[in-house]
Design a protein around this motif. Structure first.
Motif, PDB file in Angstrom:
ATOM      1  N   PHE A  44      -1.625  -4.815   6.617  1.00 18.60           N
ATOM      2  CA  PHE A  44      -0.236  -5.044   6.237  1.00 18.60           C
ATOM      3  C   PHE A  44       0.723  -4.397   7.238  1.00 18.60           C
ATOM      4  CE2 PHE A  44      -2.357  -5.526   2.088  1.00 18.60           C
ATOM      5  CZ  PHE A  44      -1.909  -6.787   1.768  1.00 18.60           C
ATOM      6  N   MET A  45       0.315  -3.282   7.822  1.00 18.96           N
ATOM      7  CA  MET A  45       1.169  -2.581   8.790  1.00 18.96           C
ATOM      8  C   MET A  45       1.378  -3.401  10.060  1.00 18.96           C
ATOM      9  SD  MET A  45       2.288   0.141   7.446  1.00 18.96           S
ATOM     10  CE  MET A  45       2.959   0.985   8.859  1.00 18.96           C
ATOM     11  N   ASN A  46       0.466  -4.298  10.357  1.00 20.43           N
ATOM     12  CA  ASN A  46       0.580  -5.138  11.557  1.00 20.43           C
ATOM     13  C   ASN A  46       1.641  -6.223  11.404  1.00 20.43           C
ATOM     14  OD1 ASN A  46      -1.413  -3.691  12.876  1.00 20.43           O
ATOM     15  ND2 ASN A  46      -3.037  -4.999  12.094  1.00 20.43           N
ATOM     16  N   ASN A  47       2.151  -6.416  10.199  1.00 22.01           N
ATOM     17  CA  ASN A  47       3.160  -7.439   9.940  1.00 22.01           C
ATOM     18  C   ASN A  47       4.383  -6.755   9.323  1.00 22.01           C
ATOM     19  OD1 ASN A  47       4.712  -9.551   8.909  1.00 22.01           O
ATOM     20  ND2 ASN A  47       2.909 -10.815   8.493  1.00 22.01           N
ATOM     21  N   PRO A  48       5.490  -6.633  10.066  1.00 19.62           N
ATOM     22  CA  PRO A  48       6.678  -5.910   9.560  1.00 19.62           C
ATOM     23  C   PRO A  48       7.212  -6.448   8.239  1.00 19.62           C
ATOM     24  CG  PRO A  48       6.931  -6.426  11.886  1.00 19.62           C
ATOM     25  CD  PRO A  48       5.686  -7.130  11.426  1.00 19.62           C
ATOM     26  N   ASP A  49       7.030  -7.739   7.956  1.00 15.32           N
ATOM     27  CA  ASP A  49       7.503  -8.307   6.697  1.00 15.32           C
ATOM     28  C   ASP A  49       6.701  -7.808   5.499  1.00 15.32           C
ATOM     29  OD1 ASP A  49       9.404  -9.816   8.030  1.00 15.32           O
ATOM     30  OD2 ASP A  49       8.067 -11.547   8.248  1.00 15.32           O
ATOM     31  N   LEU A  50       5.535  -7.220   5.757  1.00 12.94           N
ATOM     32  CA  LEU A  50       4.652  -6.804   4.672  1.00 12.94           C
ATOM     33  C   LEU A  50       4.494  -5.294   4.562  1.00 12.94           C
ATOM     34  CD1 LEU A  50       1.862  -9.498   5.200  1.00 12.94           C
ATOM     35  CD2 LEU A  50       3.825  -9.600   3.663  1.00 12.94           C
ATOM     36  N   TRP A  51       5.336  -4.524   5.235  1.00 13.12           N
ATOM     37  CA  TRP A  51       5.208  -3.066   5.200  1.00 13.12           C
ATOM     38  C   TRP A  51       5.311  -2.517   3.784  1.00 13.12           C
ATOM     39  CZ3 TRP A  51       8.579  -1.571  10.026  1.00 13.12           C
ATOM     40  CH2 TRP A  51       7.837  -1.837  11.177  1.00 13.12           C
ATOM     41  N   GLY A  52       6.133  -3.124   2.952  1.00 10.10           N
ATOM     42  CA  GLY A  52       6.254  -2.677   1.570  1.00 10.10           C
ATOM     43  C   GLY A  52       4.927  -2.778   0.829  1.00 10.10           C
ATOM     44  N   TRP A  53       4.169  -3.817   1.130  1.00  5.76           N
ATOM     45  CA  TRP A  53       2.852  -3.979   0.516  1.00  5.76           C
ATOM     46  C   TRP A  53       1.900  -2.883   0.984  1.00  5.76           C
ATOM     47  CZ3 TRP A  53       2.195  -7.179  -3.447  1.00  5.76           C
ATOM     48  CH2 TRP A  53       3.110  -8.215  -3.616  1.00  5.76           C
ATOM     49  N   SER A  54       2.057  -2.459   2.227  1.00  6.46           N
ATOM     50  CA  SER A  54       1.166  -1.404   2.733  1.00  6.46           C
ATOM     51  C   SER A  54       1.418  -0.090   1.994  1.00  6.46           C
ATOM     52  CB  SER A  54       1.349  -1.208   4.239  1.00  6.46           C
ATOM     53  OG  SER A  54       2.618  -0.667   4.531  1.00  6.46           O
ATOM     54  N   LYS A  55       2.675   0.158   1.602  1.00  5.24           N
ATOM     55  CA  LYS A  55       2.981   1.376   0.843  1.00  5.24           C
ATOM     56  C   LYS A  55       2.290   1.349  -0.520  1.00  5.24           C
ATOM     57  CE  LYS A  55       7.388   2.233   3.073  1.00  5.24           C
ATOM     58  NZ  LYS A  55       8.835   2.331   2.891  1.00  5.24           N
ATOM     59  N   LEU A  56       2.313   0.200  -1.192  1.00  2.83           N
ATOM     60  CA  LEU A  56       1.621   0.074  -2.475  1.00  2.83           C
ATOM     61  C   LEU A  56       0.121   0.256  -2.304  1.00  2.83           C
ATOM     62  CD1 LEU A  56       3.408  -3.022  -4.067  1.00  2.83           C
ATOM     63  CD2 LEU A  56       3.643  -0.636  -4.732  1.00  2.83           C
ATOM     64  N   LYS A  57      -0.422  -0.395  -1.296  1.00  2.00           N
ATOM     65  CA  LYS A  57      -1.856  -0.311  -1.039  1.00  2.00           C
ATOM     66  C   LYS A  57      -2.255   1.121  -0.687  1.00  2.00           C
ATOM     67  CE  LYS A  57      -5.735  -2.607  -0.346  1.00  2.00           C
ATOM     68  NZ  LYS A  57      -6.366  -3.548  -1.225  1.00  2.00           N
ATOM     69  N   GLY A  58      -1.429   1.790   0.082  1.00  2.00           N
ATOM     70  CA  GLY A  58      -1.702   3.166   0.482  1.00  2.00           C
ATOM     71  C   GLY A  58      -1.698   4.142  -0.682  1.00  2.00           C
ATOM     72  N   LYS A  59      -0.984   3.799  -1.747  1.00  2.00           N
ATOM     73  CA  LYS A  59      -0.948   4.661  -2.935  1.00  2.00           C
ATOM     74  C   LYS A  59      -2.109   4.375  -3.884  1.00  2.00           C
ATOM     75  CE  LYS A  59       3.998   5.447  -2.878  1.00  2.00           C
ATOM     76  NZ  LYS A  59       5.256   5.339  -3.607  1.00  2.00           N
ATOM     77  N   GLY A  60      -2.972   3.453  -3.497  1.00  2.00           N
ATOM     78  CA  GLY A  60      -4.134   3.145  -4.328  1.00  2.00           C
ATOM     79  C   GLY A  60      -3.840   2.221  -5.489  1.00  2.00           C
ATOM     80  N   ILE A  61      -2.714   1.539  -5.430  1.00  2.00           N
ATOM     81  CA  ILE A  61      -2.342   0.618  -6.504  1.00  2.00           C
ATOM     82  C   ILE A  61      -3.189  -0.644  -6.405  1.00  2.00           C
ATOM     83  CG2 ILE A  61      -0.476  -0.876  -7.350  1.00  2.00           C
ATOM     84  CD1 ILE A  61       1.451   1.373  -6.547  1.00  2.00           C
ATOM     85  N   SER A  62      -3.592  -1.138  -7.552  1.00  2.00           N
ATOM     86  CA  SER A  62      -4.343  -2.385  -7.619  1.00  2.00           C
ATOM     87  C   SER A  62      -3.808  -3.175  -8.809  1.00  2.00           C
ATOM     88  CB  SER A  62      -5.832  -2.105  -7.795  1.00  2.00           C
ATOM     89  OG  SER A  62      -6.530  -3.318  -7.957  1.00  2.00           O
ATOM     90  N   PHE A  63      -3.890  -4.473  -8.725  1.00  2.00           N
ATOM     91  CA  PHE A  63      -3.437  -5.339  -9.804  1.00  2.00           C
ATOM     92  C   PHE A  63      -4.614  -5.894 -10.607  1.00  2.00           C
ATOM     93  CE2 PHE A  63      -0.074  -5.343  -6.647  1.00  2.00           C
ATOM     94  CZ  PHE A  63       1.019  -5.032  -7.440  1.00  2.00           C
ATOM     95  N   ILE A  64      -5.806  -5.394 -10.304  1.00  2.00           N
ATOM     96  CA  ILE A  64      -7.009  -5.820 -11.004  1.00  2.00           C
ATOM     97  C   ILE A  64      -7.547  -4.638 -11.798  1.00  2.00           C
ATOM     98  CG2 ILE A  64      -9.356  -6.701 -10.754  1.00  2.00           C
ATOM     99  CD1 ILE A  64      -8.440  -8.133  -8.239  1.00  2.00           C
ATOM    100  N   ARG A  65      -7.861  -4.839 -13.048  1.00  2.00           N
ATOM    101  CA  ARG A  65      -8.381  -3.771 -13.893  1.00  2.00           C
ATOM    102  C   ARG A  65      -9.690  -3.233 -13.312  1.00  2.00           C
ATOM    103  NH1 ARG A  65      -8.002  -6.061 -19.941  1.00  2.00           N
ATOM    104  NH2 ARG A  65      -7.422  -3.954 -20.550  1.00  2.00           N
ATOM    105  N   LYS A  66      -9.876  -1.932 -13.462  1.00  2.00           N
ATOM    106  CA  LYS A  66     -11.062  -1.276 -12.912  1.00  2.00           C
ATOM    107  C   LYS A  66     -12.357  -1.883 -13.432  1.00  2.00           C
ATOM    108  CE  LYS A  66      -8.917   3.148 -11.987  1.00  2.00           C
ATOM    109  NZ  LYS A  66      -8.880   4.573 -12.288  1.00  2.00           N
ATOM    110  N   GLU A  67     -12.392  -2.261 -14.690  1.00  2.00           N
ATOM    111  CA  GLU A  67     -13.632  -2.804 -15.251  1.00  2.00           C
ATOM    112  C   GLU A  67     -14.011  -4.164 -14.669  1.00  2.00           C
ATOM    113  OE1 GLU A  67     -10.489  -3.397 -18.581  1.00  2.00           O
ATOM    114  OE2 GLU A  67     -11.003  -1.806 -17.204  1.00  2.00           O
ATOM    115  N   TYR A  68     -13.066  -4.824 -14.000  1.00  2.00           N
ATOM    116  CA  TYR A  68     -13.365  -6.114 -13.376  1.00  2.00           C
ATOM    117  C   TYR A  68     -13.735  -5.981 -11.906  1.00  2.00           C
ATOM    118  CZ  TYR A  68     -11.353  -8.079 -17.590  1.00  2.00           C
ATOM    119  OH  TYR A  68     -11.087  -8.403 -18.887  1.00  2.00           O
ATOM    120  N   LYS A  69     -13.620  -4.779 -11.385  1.00  2.00           N
ATOM    121  CA  LYS A  69     -13.987  -4.553  -9.989  1.00  2.00           C
ATOM    122  C   LYS A  69     -15.432  -4.115  -9.915  1.00  2.00           C
ATOM    123  CE  LYS A  69      -9.558  -3.121  -8.169  1.00  2.00           C
ATOM    124  NZ  LYS A  69      -8.898  -2.090  -7.388  1.00  2.00           N
TER     125      LYS A  69
END
Length: 80
Positions: A44-69
């Motif tokens: 995500f850091m390689n694409n300036p339009d997606l830097w906000g997504w890299s911050k979420l990813k860097g904080k360990g946020i996921s949109f999938i429940r742990k039991e489904y991973k």
């Protein structure tokens, strides 16, 4: 052992597909969940339009429940 190699190939193919999707804003907007869960912070850091997504990813946020991973069958996946 063959299963791990086979899984790694599948995962690398999914990563490549996600990397192609983030090149287009429309494709990313359509497939954002797939891209977010498959790609790494650096991708995500390689694409300036997606830097906000890299911050979420860097904080360990996921949109999938742990039991489904599932736990990765190996420690790291080489980026190709």
């Amino acid at each position: 052992m063959n299963n791990k190699v086979h899984n790694r190939k599948k995962i690398n193919k999914l990563r490549r597909n996600a990397l192609n999707l983030i090149e287009s804003k429309h494709d990313f907007d359509t497939h954002w969940l797939f891209c977010f869960e498959v790609l790494d912070v650096d991708d995500f850091m390689n694409n300036p339009d997606l830097w906000g997504w890299s911050k979420l990813k860097g904080k360990g946020i996921s949109f999938i429940r742990k039991e489904y991973k599932m736990n990765p069958p190996y420690e790291s996946i080489s980026k190709q």
